[in-house]
Design a protein around this motif. Sequence first.
Motif, PDB file in Angstrom:
ATOM      1  N   ILE A 119       0.871  -1.174   0.000  1.00 17.78           N
ATOM      2  CA  ILE A 119       0.000   0.000   0.000  1.00 17.78           C
ATOM      3  C   ILE A 119       0.909   1.224   0.000  1.00 17.78           C
ATOM      4  CG2 ILE A 119      -1.742   1.325   1.256  1.00 17.78           C
ATOM      5  CD1 ILE A 119      -2.853  -1.247   0.133  1.00 17.78           C
ATOM      6  N   SER A 120       0.895   1.955  -1.067  1.00 10.96           N
ATOM      7  CA  SER A 120       1.753   3.134  -1.165  1.00 10.96           C
ATOM      8  C   SER A 120       1.243   4.220  -0.228  1.00 10.96           C
ATOM      9  CB  SER A 120       1.780   3.659  -2.601  1.00 10.96           C
ATOM     10  OG  SER A 120       2.646   4.774  -2.711  1.00 10.96           O
ATOM     11  N   GLY A 121       2.113   4.722   0.634  1.00 10.95           N
ATOM     12  CA  GLY A 121       1.703   5.743   1.592  1.00 10.95           C
ATOM     13  C   GLY A 121       2.887   6.291   2.348  1.00 10.95           C
ATOM     14  N   ASP A 122       2.624   7.293   3.158  1.00 14.47           N
ATOM     15  CA  ASP A 122       3.675   7.950   3.942  1.00 14.47           C
ATOM     16  C   ASP A 122       3.030   8.523   5.195  1.00 14.47           C
ATOM     17  OD1 ASP A 122       5.706   9.469   5.022  1.00 14.47           O
ATOM     18  OD2 ASP A 122       6.330  10.347   3.121  1.00 14.47           O
ATOM     19  N   VAL A 123       3.507   8.101   6.362  1.00 13.19           N
ATOM     20  CA  VAL A 123       2.897   8.542   7.612  1.00 13.19           C
ATOM     21  C   VAL A 123       3.030  10.047   7.819  1.00 13.19           C
ATOM     22  CG1 VAL A 123       3.164   6.313   8.747  1.00 13.19           C
ATOM     23  CG2 VAL A 123       4.991   8.019   8.921  1.00 13.19           C
ATOM     24  N   THR A 152      -7.532   6.953  -2.280  1.00 14.12           N
ATOM     25  CA  THR A 152      -8.928   6.648  -1.932  1.00 14.12           C
ATOM     26  C   THR A 152      -9.258   5.192  -2.212  1.00 14.12           C
ATOM     27  OG1 THR A 152      -9.561   8.930  -2.440  1.00 14.12           O
ATOM     28  CG2 THR A 152     -11.332   7.288  -2.336  1.00 14.12           C
ATOM     29  N   GLU A 153      -8.760   4.688  -3.319  1.00 17.29           N
ATOM     30  CA  GLU A 153      -9.029   3.296  -3.693  1.00 17.29           C
ATOM     31  C   GLU A 153      -8.442   2.333  -2.670  1.00 17.29           C
ATOM     32  OE1 GLU A 153      -8.137   0.188  -7.391  1.00 17.29           O
ATOM     33  OE2 GLU A 153      -7.490   2.289  -7.513  1.00 17.29           O
ATOM     34  N   ASP A 154      -7.179   2.561  -2.287  1.00 14.42           N
ATOM     35  CA  ASP A 154      -6.549   1.681  -1.304  1.00 14.42           C
ATOM     36  C   ASP A 154      -7.207   1.805   0.065  1.00 14.42           C
ATOM     37  OD1 ASP A 154      -4.751   0.626  -3.086  1.00 14.42           O
ATOM     38  OD2 ASP A 154      -3.125   1.999  -2.580  1.00 14.42           O
ATOM     39  N   ARG A 155      -7.627   3.010   0.402  1.00 15.41           N
ATOM     40  CA  ARG A 155      -8.294   3.220   1.685  1.00 15.41           C
ATOM     41  C   ARG A 155      -9.577   2.402   1.769  1.00 15.41           C
ATOM     42  NH1 ARG A 155      -8.094   7.172   5.717  1.00 15.41           N
ATOM     43  NH2 ARG A 155      -6.385   8.154   4.573  1.00 15.41           N
ATOM     44  N   LEU A 156     -10.338   2.372   0.705  1.00 10.32           N
ATOM     45  CA  LEU A 156     -11.583   1.595   0.682  1.00 10.32           C
ATOM     46  C   LEU A 156     -11.300   0.099   0.830  1.00 10.32           C
ATOM     47  CD1 LEU A 156     -13.553   3.455  -2.140  1.00 10.32           C
ATOM     48  CD2 LEU A 156     -13.988   3.522   0.330  1.00 10.32           C
TER      49      LEU A 156
END
Length: 527
Positions: A89-93, A102-106
């Motif tokens: 999951i591509s992200g950064d705290v 939004t797609e990954d969050r869902l």
Amino acid sequence: MQHPPSTVSTIAEFYSGKSILITGATGFIGKVLLEKLLRSCSGLKTIYCLIRPKKELSAAERLSNMLSEPLFDNLHSEQPNFLEKVIPISGDVLEPELGISTEDRLVLEENVHLVFNSAATVRFDEHLRSALELNVIAVRKMINLCKAFKNLECFLHVSTAYSNCERHYIEERIYDPPTNPQHIIDALEWLDDEMLAQITPKIIGNKPNTYTYTKHLGEEVLVREGADLPVAIIRPSIVTAAWREPVPGWIDNLNGPSGLYIAAGKGLLRSMIADHRVIADLIPVDLPVNMMIAIAWHRANCSAGNSLPIPIYHSTTGGLNPFTWGEMESAVMNYFKNNPMDSCFRRPKINILTRNSVLHDLWILVSHLIPAYAADLGYLLIGKKPRMVKIYSRLHRSMEILEYFTTRSWDWTHSNLDALKNTMTPEDQKTFCFDPRLMHWPTYIQTYCLGTKKFVLKEDPSGFPAARAHLKKLRNVRYAFNTVLLVLLWRLLIANSNLARNSWFFVLGLVFKFVRFFRLTSTLTTS
């Protein structure tokens, strides 16, 4: 011994079909946790790893590189299809809403059952702004994310046993914070970095560094804002190389004592401030990882739900299986004496710990700084880039940071550890072992030292014979140097002192008389 009722699944059964989110999956604890879950809970459905794109590498590329490390070799041979279960999951705290699309969050909201939050900065000397963003504000963002999860059964947060290190006796509860976390967060908006750095010592008060300070605030954020979630907290002490799994001695960083072991083994470290009697509270990484997996299982099966106070678990060794810095020094130096590292700077010295700051400063000058500058001068003369002064500067900085922890002992309670163990079946207690009382320290330290050589320095153990030969050369060089130095000093003393000259001739006269007497005695005996 109490075991879970028949209606409660064993740990592996519980994880079957579950989807998990891990933050900090590329970190030391995160890697071992990921490997252990995949290997021992093979029935799980999916593990989502929150990974920050870095150095032109996407989250998927970083995950692929990580899963190709030797740590995962057994999985590749035993479960060739395990890669299908791990999803990046591509992200950064540090980004708003963790930088998750939004797609990954869902996807996460619909599927995740368990969250292991191990993302943090573990640098003791981190700038306060960065430490707050990573260890406090990021916790708030994770709480907000997890509040939307429809099937959340446990949110396990990794804190530190030193979050309350200003206390000697630390219980399994959350203590009042030094300040309201929101007040400090608000101050970040109008304080620039320079001003914040200047007032940091006053802000953190009796905490030794920004790491322990922000970790305490992170726990408080969980109390204030995560009370409606199934939260649990684990507090490991100094996390070190693996004891048994996934590979004995596995380590991938220089944090904690690892860098000191290497410095001592290479002959660089000659003195450091520490109390021989103080407990070195090291915890092998596989113990807190196994405990994390068991805590999540137990928290999800807790009938009280979210109505109880947040359960705290200490993963420490001091009160259960104590091992002092003095004992560690002896074990480490004895190992490197017989199993040296490649290309040692000097022979490892047996006694390096001291409580005397004056003696320590003297040794730093004589055994660290003078040899470092001499070596760099040699590098310059042969056309190489000097590096020893820089290496010693980093080593001294690490020693200063660790001094607080090498001169103090703490007493952590562990009733929750024992209670958790008693709810597990004998089989689960073996598979997910987290009891440090079973460790044999001298054997573990040998494994740890070998691990720093194999996994950090990438040195082949088959090179031990050559390393021992190099150590003998260093010994001979030292003896020759000391002899020449002694002769030069003595000749200088004779040239400037009648007393020394007369003493020298008197000693030589005695030696000659002894030799003549010995020869005469031998001649008479032969006759």
